[in-house]
Every structure is written in C-alpha cells, then in structure tokens.
Design a protein around this motif. Sequence first.
Motif, PDB file in Angstrom:
ATOM      1  N   GLU A 194      53.193 -25.287  85.396  1.00  0.00           N
ATOM      2  CA  GLU A 194      53.333 -23.838  85.497  1.00  0.00           C
ATOM      3  C   GLU A 194      53.362 -23.198  84.113  1.00  0.00           C
ATOM      4  OE1 GLU A 194      53.788 -20.009  87.152  1.00  0.00           O
ATOM      5  OE2 GLU A 194      52.962 -21.915  87.886  1.00  0.00           O
ATOM      6  N   ALA A 195      54.051 -23.846  83.165  1.00  0.00           N
ATOM      7  CA  ALA A 195      54.095 -23.308  81.800  1.00  0.00           C
ATOM      8  C   ALA A 195      52.712 -23.313  81.166  1.00  0.00           C
ATOM      9  CB  ALA A 195      55.068 -24.133  80.957  1.00  0.00           C
ATOM     10  N   GLU A 196      51.939 -24.369  81.409  1.00  0.00           N
ATOM     11  CA  GLU A 196      50.573 -24.430  80.892  1.00  0.00           C
ATOM     12  C   GLU A 196      49.710 -23.336  81.517  1.00  0.00           C
ATOM     13  OE1 GLU A 196      47.045 -25.728  78.968  1.00  0.00           O
ATOM     14  OE2 GLU A 196      49.144 -26.191  78.537  1.00  0.00           O
ATOM     15  N   ASN A 252      64.281 -27.904  79.279  1.00  0.00           N
ATOM     16  CA  ASN A 252      65.397 -28.666  79.813  1.00  0.00           C
ATOM     17  C   ASN A 252      65.123 -28.995  81.273  1.00  0.00           C
ATOM     18  OD1 ASN A 252      67.234 -28.451  77.468  1.00  0.00           O
ATOM     19  ND2 ASN A 252      67.166 -26.273  77.947  1.00  0.00           N
ATOM     20  N   VAL A 253      65.355 -30.241  81.628  1.00  0.00           N
ATOM     21  CA  VAL A 253      65.236 -30.677  83.018  1.00  0.00           C
ATOM     22  C   VAL A 253      66.639 -30.682  83.615  1.00  0.00           C
ATOM     23  CG1 VAL A 253      64.465 -32.516  84.554  1.00  0.00           C
ATOM     24  CG2 VAL A 253      63.254 -32.096  82.402  1.00  0.00           C
ATOM     25  N   PRO A 275      64.184 -19.641  81.942  1.00  0.00           N
ATOM     26  CA  PRO A 275      65.291 -19.969  81.036  1.00  0.00           C
ATOM     27  C   PRO A 275      65.376 -21.448  80.680  1.00  0.00           C
ATOM     28  CG  PRO A 275      66.108 -19.454  83.247  1.00  0.00           C
ATOM     29  CD  PRO A 275      64.667 -19.078  83.224  1.00  0.00           C
ATOM     30  N   ASP A 276      64.677 -22.319  81.408  1.00  0.00           N
ATOM     31  CA  ASP A 276      64.658 -23.737  81.057  1.00  0.00           C
ATOM     32  C   ASP A 276      63.825 -24.003  79.812  1.00  0.00           C
ATOM     33  OD1 ASP A 276      66.309 -24.447  83.129  1.00  0.00           O
ATOM     34  OD2 ASP A 276      64.678 -25.023  84.483  1.00  0.00           O
ATOM     35  N   PHE A 277      63.009 -23.024  79.386  1.00  0.00           N
ATOM     36  CA  PHE A 277      62.202 -23.153  78.172  1.00  0.00           C
ATOM     37  C   PHE A 277      62.823 -22.299  77.077  1.00  0.00           C
ATOM     38  CE2 PHE A 277      59.377 -24.549  81.451  1.00  0.00           C
ATOM     39  CZ  PHE A 277      58.500 -25.436  80.853  1.00  0.00           C
ATOM     40  N   LEU A 292      56.854 -18.174  75.305  1.00  0.00           N
ATOM     41  CA  LEU A 292      58.107 -18.126  76.061  1.00  0.00           C
ATOM     42  C   LEU A 292      58.198 -16.860  76.901  1.00  0.00           C
ATOM     43  CD1 LEU A 292      60.568 -19.526  73.395  1.00  0.00           C
ATOM     44  CD2 LEU A 292      59.900 -20.631  75.524  1.00  0.00           C
ATOM     45  N   ASP A 293      57.730 -15.743  76.356  1.00  0.00           N
ATOM     46  CA  ASP A 293      57.723 -14.496  77.128  1.00  0.00           C
ATOM     47  C   ASP A 293      56.832 -14.636  78.362  1.00  0.00           C
ATOM     48  OD1 ASP A 293      59.424 -13.349  75.298  1.00  0.00           O
ATOM     49  OD2 ASP A 293      57.846 -12.267  74.221  1.00  0.00           O
TER      50      ASP A 293
END
Length: 486
Positions: free
Chosen positions: A112-114, A88-89, A74-76, A68-69
């Motif tokens: 992007e998170a991956e 959250n979508v 903030p959606d994660f 998360l860092d």
Amino acid sequence: MGKDVDAQEFTRADRTRHREKVRRCLDVLERMLNESAFDTDDPHTGLEVELNLVDDAGDPALRNQEVLDAIADPDFQTELGQFNIEMNVSPGPLRGRGLSQFEAGLRASLNEAERRSEPLGAHLVMIGVLPTLRDRHLAPDTISQNPRYSLLSDQILAARGEDMLIDIVGDERLRATVDSIMPEAACTSTQVHVQTAPERFAGYWNASQAIAGVQLAVAANSPYLLGKQLWRETRIPLFEQAVDTRSEELKAQGVRPRVWFGERWITSVFDLFEENVRFFPALLPVTDEEDPLTVLEAGGTPNLSELRLHNGTVYRWNRPIYDVSGGVPHLRVENRVLAAGPTVVDTVANAAFYFGLVRTLAESDRPLWSQMSFSAAEENFHSAALRGIDAEVYWPGVGKVRATELVLRRLLPMARDGLAAWGVDQEDIDHYLSIIEQRCLIGTNGSEWMVRRMAAAAEEDRFDALRGMLLDYRAGMADNRPVHTW
C-alpha cells in the motif's frame, strides 16, 4: 531513532539537571525491578523495518516527507535521511501462525505504501545500505526535517570536537571526512523485539549477543557504499564510525564507543542501564516534569523519560527497552543486528531464526555464555560482518567452524525447538527455517547475490552497474521470492 524533541540549545544547567534526573530514574528502575509487577503474561514480539526511497532509475529520492504525507499511516515515520523512512509492525504473539501474520501484515503495508508513493516518483527498497548513494546524498542538507536529527548531529559533532572520519577497508577501501552524522542514514536495519520477564532478561540479552555473529553471516545485505565494495555487512563498521563521539585521543584512553557491542555478559537488565549512565554523557539533555519516585509511590508507573531518551542515544547492537503499555511496564530486547531485506519473506525468516534460537539458548540449563568468552562473541560479530556467509565463527565444543555448517548441524535444530516452545505452528516453523537452511546450503544471501550480480557487470561503469543491480533487486523484492532463489 526514538523520541522526538524540539529544536533548542542546551545550557550547562540543563545538563546538570538532566544528569541528576537520569540518575533518579535509574534508582527508581532498580526499585521497580525489585518491587513492581512487569507485564509477562503473554510475551509479544515485534518488528521495525527501515526503508530507503529511490527514483525510477534507482538513485536516492530525497522525498521522505512527501512520501509520508502520501502514505498517511502512523505506522510509517521519518528517519535520519530524506531518503529514509521507517515502518513499525504491530507487536503480537508468535504462537500459532504469528510469523505468517507478521509477513502478511508487512507485505500489505509495504504494498500500500508503494502504491501511494509511486506517483511521486519514489519507491521503497529494503536493503542494508543503498548502493547508489553518492557523497552529495550524505551532506548535512539531506537530514530530515524533524528537529531531533539536526540536534543530534550537532550534539555528536560537538562532543567529538572534529569532523567524522569514515575509513573502511574491505575488498576495496573507502576513506572520507564528513561534517554531520548523515553517513548513519545509509545504515538501514530490521529491529526485532522480544518481550521478557525481568528475571529472564539477562539470559535473552546474553543469548542475543552470543548469536549476533551467526545472524550477520546468514543475513548480510550491504556490501556497497559510495561505489566501493567493502564488508559483506558494511552497516556494522559504518554505523560504528558515523556516530563515534570520541576523538583519537579519547579512543586511545579506552573511552567506550557510542555504538557498542558491550564488554561483558550481564546478570540483570539493570547492568545495561547503569552502564549507559556511568559511561556515556547525555547527547540530548531534555528533562520533563515527572518525578518518577512520586509516581511510583503513588501506585503509578513512571515513564522514566530521561533514562529512555538517554538509552536511545547509546547504540547497542542488542539494546534494552523499558516501555509502558496500558499503564503496565514491560521489558524487551531490541535486536538491531540485521540489515533490512532483501524481501519480506527473508526478513521474517531472519526473525524466525532469531526468535527460535534465542529462546532455546536463553532457557537452557547450561548457558552458552558460561562456556564462551564475551570477546569471542564480539570477534564472531565483526568477522561475520566482514566475510558474511563465508565467515568462520567460534562455538563452544566445536572451535572454529564455518557459520553455515554450524547453522545446518546445530543451530537450526535449536531454532526449531525454540519456535515450538513459543507455540509456533509447525508449518510456519518448516517454511521460514527452510529459507535459512537453503541460504546456507547454496551459500547465497543478499550480499552474495549483489556481489555476483556486479561481477557479471564488471565492464560497465560502476554506478551504472549498481543502478542496474538495484533495479533487479527491486524486482526480486516485489516478487517476494527468497533471495537464494534469485
């Protein structure tokens, strides 16, 4: 998991004060439903997706805070286990290309998170239950750092008065005793939200309950837990048992379970909040200073914080949501039936099927629930969780029928009509509902693909085979090809 709370201990006085405040909130909600203007002009829909983290080999990666860092979005957010996160979508209307926009936004965020988590040796997986979990991953020391989760675990165990027993009989049997609610972390879902006017809420909730079994049949995606092949949607019995605050004696006395399908059709959203207060003691008796009646009489919109917090600890498969946006209250049905995954396009197809079907049924002149007992809907739900795409369900005017046949012959046309009523572009309707159609024609959803893939590796060590299957699953997820094409 809902609102964050600070680590603390609760006294008897805290519980008494909280109970009084919850009841005051309930009285104010009843008055608001009669007098207040709720946001109904442009109903929005939304998605929340819970994700698992795995390492390069496919084993759980207990690194959610580091991930998360790194994602820094903030959606994660955190979830219960250190191998979980939630995204959250942003909510929006369905009309036009709303479904395509959900898919594009979800894919962009996940990619992007991956990209950001990969250097940490962690990868995101959308799946109902992570098949490579071991007993050690469901121990109390793997709970996320957020104090809410440890506090909730302690309160549930204290209410139960004894350790949790997980006993699931499917193709194989799993029996284990645990001393925390960490098995709940194994259950990762997609939560679909649909906003509705107060006077229409009962219809949307009843319709959601009536189709829950069919949703499970076509979208099952969690056949494995702790090395055992169990139900096609193992999330259902696991979640029901992992958050059960009842001792065996209380079960025998008919005390309602905390994870609850319900027991009747409703006539108002108030019915559900009133049941929450009447049947379930508070797990997190946190009380704030707002007086909801004073706020309402001053022309404001009360947060009803205690009622909402309590609602978040009653785990209905279709949950009522009261929320405030821009100072205006609104109501949503939160559909919690679906597993996460297998792919983004599968997830949006599942949501499209739900949005369309629930719209048609909720707006029907002759409600389905006037022709069907509530117990039949609940039986459909558990039968579909057990058998998945091979399940038979009861449907008014038809009797017992294969879920896939019911979808192909009756429900897909209803879903098409419902999406058209939402104003969805015809190209989106055809694209996403064709995925549901092909799953039913071919007889393949996420669970069936996993079971067949494991059958082909029957001679391997079970956990080695599960890792190999999960790596193939990750590849299919990354390609975003519907699971029936794998």
